[in-house]
Structure formats: C-alpha cells, structure tokens
Design a protein around this motif. Sequence first.
Motif, PDB file in Angstrom:
ATOM      1  N   HIS A  58       0.985  -1.082   0.079  1.00  0.00           N
ATOM      2  CA  HIS A  58       0.110   0.050  -0.224  1.00  0.00           C
ATOM      3  C   HIS A  58       1.065   0.917   0.133  1.00  0.00           C
ATOM      4  O   HIS A  58       0.492   2.393  -0.490  1.00  0.00           O
ATOM      5  CB  HIS A  58      -1.494   0.129   1.145  1.00  0.00           C
ATOM      6  N   ASN A  59       1.866   1.027   0.244  1.00  0.00           N
ATOM      7  CA  ASN A  59       2.741   2.594   0.762  1.00  0.00           C
ATOM      8  C   ASN A  59       4.423   2.121   1.085  1.00  0.00           C
ATOM      9  O   ASN A  59       4.798   2.055   1.644  1.00  0.00           O
ATOM     10  CB  ASN A  59       2.523   3.976   1.995  1.00  0.00           C
ATOM     11  N   HIS A  60       4.697   1.391  -0.706  1.00  0.00           N
ATOM     12  CA  HIS A  60       6.406   0.817  -0.154  1.00  0.00           C
ATOM     13  C   HIS A  60       7.375   2.163   0.386  1.00  0.00           C
ATOM     14  O   HIS A  60       7.984   1.628   0.345  1.00  0.00           O
ATOM     15  CB  HIS A  60       6.359   0.166  -1.456  1.00  0.00           C
ATOM     16  N   THR A  61       6.831   3.425  -0.263  1.00  0.00           N
ATOM     17  CA  THR A  61       8.387   4.437  -0.152  1.00  0.00           C
ATOM     18  C   THR A  61       7.898   4.488   0.695  1.00  0.00           C
ATOM     19  O   THR A  61       8.905   5.737   1.416  1.00  0.00           O
ATOM     20  CB  THR A  61       7.843   5.757  -0.919  1.00  0.00           C
ATOM     21  N   ALA A  62       7.457   4.079   2.186  1.00  0.00           N
ATOM     22  CA  ALA A  62       7.612   4.519   3.693  1.00  0.00           C
ATOM     23  C   ALA A  62       9.137   3.977   4.065  1.00  0.00           C
ATOM     24  O   ALA A  62       9.261   4.806   5.209  1.00  0.00           O
ATOM     25  CB  ALA A  62       6.520   3.624   4.214  1.00  0.00           C
ATOM     26  N   LEU A  63       9.162   3.311   3.253  1.00  0.00           N
ATOM     27  CA  LEU A  63      10.895   2.436   3.353  1.00  0.00           C
ATOM     28  C   LEU A  63      11.747   3.261   2.031  1.00  0.00           C
ATOM     29  O   LEU A  63      11.166   2.827   1.241  1.00  0.00           O
ATOM     30  CB  LEU A  63      10.737   0.940   3.743  1.00  0.00           C
ATOM     31  N   SER A  64      13.190   3.030   2.541  1.00  0.00           N
ATOM     32  CA  SER A  64      13.989   3.525   1.446  1.00  0.00           C
ATOM     33  C   SER A  64      14.078   2.058   0.492  1.00  0.00           C
ATOM     34  O   SER A  64      14.015   0.760   1.155  1.00  0.00           O
ATOM     35  CB  SER A  64      15.381   3.688   2.935  1.00  0.00           C
TER      36      SER A  64
END
Length: 447
Positions: free
Chosen positions: A356-362
């Motif tokens: 759902h929001n993979h860019t929340a992690l580097s």
Amino acid sequence: AHFLKQKYILKTTWTNLQTTLQLFTTEWHFSLEIPLTTNGQPLTWARMRLPKTISPLHYDLSLHPNLTTLDFTGVVRIDLDVHEDTSVVVLHAKKMYISSALLLAPAGTRVLQVLEYPRFHQLALMSDVVLTKGRKYEVQLEFAANLSDSYHGFYKSSYRTSTGEVRVMASTQFEATFARGAFPCFDEPAFKANFTIRIIREPRHIAISNMPKVHQHSGSLVENYMDVKQQIMFNHVKWYSGDELDVRAIMDTWMLQEGFPLVTVEVKGREVRLSQERFLRTDNPSLTEGFLWQIPLTYMTSTSCSVHRFLLKTKSDVLYLPEEVDWVKFNVNMSGYYMVHYGGGGWNSIISLLHHNHTALSGNDRASLIHNVFQLVSVEKVRLDTALELSLYLSRETEIMAVWQGFGELVPLYKLMEKRDMPELENQMKVCGVFCCGGAMFNSTDV
C-alpha cells in the motif's frame, strides 16, 4: 500431501506474481547500446554485472582516513586471474577520484587509461597490451574520496563519551554493494578474494575490527589487519547519545565469535519482544548454542520516521513504544550486521505496508526485507508463500537495489522448480521473461 500443498501454494501465488514480473522486467530491461563514459568515450561493456574475463585473487589495501577534513585516500593492489584474453579490466568504484592506475605485468609496469561509468558505478581500466588468458597480473590504483554521509561504504559517524564529549569516527559497511564506496573492487558476491588491510592513522586514534582471528601489528602510524579471508567486512557500531557504552565489551562479542545474529521481533501492543540467536543453516543445535552478541539495534515505526535505537545485550529483552503501531522495521537502511525475523503477524504487517505504501521505507530497507524473508524461508522460519506474497509489490519498485535483490532471490526459486519437476510453474516463469531478459540485468550464464 505436503508436496501437493506446497505446489498449490506456489501455483496460486505465481498467478499473481506473473504480472508483477512482466512489469518488473519491462521496467528494468536496460538498453544494449554502447554507453558513454564521463569523458565521452564509449565503454564496450554495457551490462550492470561485471564481465567474467578477469577475477580477483587478493587485495592489498591501505586506507588513510582524515577525521579533520572528513575524507580519505588509499592505495589498492589487486592480484588478477585472467580467464580470457582481454585489454580491459572492469570493476566497481563509486564517487571516487582515481589519481593513478598501473598494470604491473611480467613485461614491466604500464599506465592504464581510466574510464568511468557512474550509472553502474563501474571503472574500465584500458590497457595498450593484451592480458593473456592463464597469466597472473596485478593492478595498482591510487584513489581519494569523501567520507560518506550515509551508513554505506566508508562513512563518517560520531559517538559521545561518558563525559558528554562528541567525537568523530570513520566506520565501514560493506554489505550488499557498499564496498565500492570505500575502494575500487569487484563488488559482486561471485568475485571472492583474500585481503590484506592496513589502516593508516594518527597515534591519538585507534583502529578496531570485529573480524575474528585477525592479527594486529601496531606501529606509530600503521595498524595492519592481515589475512582477512572475508569479502564482506563490517566495522559498524553506532554509539547512542546519552548512553554510556562499554565499547570494548560490545566489540569483543563481534571480534571473538564467528557468524552473525538473527533478531526475532514480536510486537504485542506497546511491547516489542526481542530475542537473538545465531543465524546458521543447520539442524545441529550445538552449532548455534552459546552465542550472544551486544547488538546496536535501529528501528522505525508507522508513527515515527525518526531512527530509534536500542542495545540488545541479552538473549531476550523487551522495549516499550510510546504508543501502539501498525508496523515496526528494524535494521534501518541495513546499518547493522544482523538479520531480522518478524514473528507473530509481523511479516503480514510488513507485506501490507509494501503493497500500500512501499516508499514509506527506503530502497535499502526494501531490499533488506526481500533478502531477509527469503533467507528465513531457507531455514524454515518463514513459509515460502509469505516470501512470494511480499515480492508482489515489486511491480511498483523503482529502486535498483531492491530490484536486483528481487531477481537474486527469484532465480534460485526457478532452479528449485526445475529440480522438483514442476513444469507448469517453470513455464509460467519462462513466459514472464525473467530468466531470458539478458541485457544489463543477467548474462545467459547466470541463469
């Protein structure tokens, strides 16, 4: 029955994964056109992975960090084994100035032309004579670079003494593909070699290594680390401000025992229950018992993008969060030398985040999750369908590190299907084109 169940799980998951992999290969199918180097000259090698015409046998490396100017210089001599006649040596270096490049050959010393291709962090050392198959050669490179601001390669960091004084230190993190940020090298797992390492320092400084069985010879300026038979070297300890840490006690747990730890994390409300064990692929408990590390953990949560720290000194411990969270991610940016298993519903929370929001992690964090989950499958701590479910997010991935890690884990899976005679799934993988995409991602011999 177990085999049929496993086959059903694989087939169900690959139905969804097929679309992911098709997008995956389309996004990262690099052009086969000849690239141009920084000085405008063509580079005849146009692939991300290094050619196999030459491999390293031994590195003789000297590094001289300057903790005042926050940069470093170095000299590396690499013994080479030539497998095919060639006039070019391709290796890795990232954000590095090469001041001298020499070929030390039986016929004498010759100057090498240096071409740089930053896109793949590659150097091409061009020789005016042919390096002959079966012969041994040596190249010598002098180089300089700034200490990195990240936790990768050769980077600057700091710690606080018991009196509150902040001091600067230089640390290394060579795992994955970060060695190229510290010295020119063949920075791929297939190119294994031995090392002789020298750290040049001022008398008021110290040099510490966590590698076992290392012999130290101290002088006024030079401290040698001899016969290091590891390609990936790790010297990372992050000091936490406000804490008084016994540096020697921490480093002893890394220097005096082999291997590395697996940290299991389980979240219960505001409690994060932690435990550690040696990570090893074995059914013999005597090989994993009795190991205990002092592990400087880093983590972030769904409610805070800040990097938090916790020192795990015992076999198990509990840390308390200020509030309940949807997910927690440990080993931020792969800054530590340990693997992480998310127990309970932890992997499900991570999978939901990536979908759902993979860019929340580097990108580095995403790559480490892919690596960890498949490694844990190999020791039967995680189900294979869990790892495949996590991989589905890759259809939206844009960071090369995570893409590369995904391919690296899926290729062995394809080979496993071949061995287990699962033609339907094998054909699905071939249709996806993952194993015949060629170009920059894979040579045909890599499959």
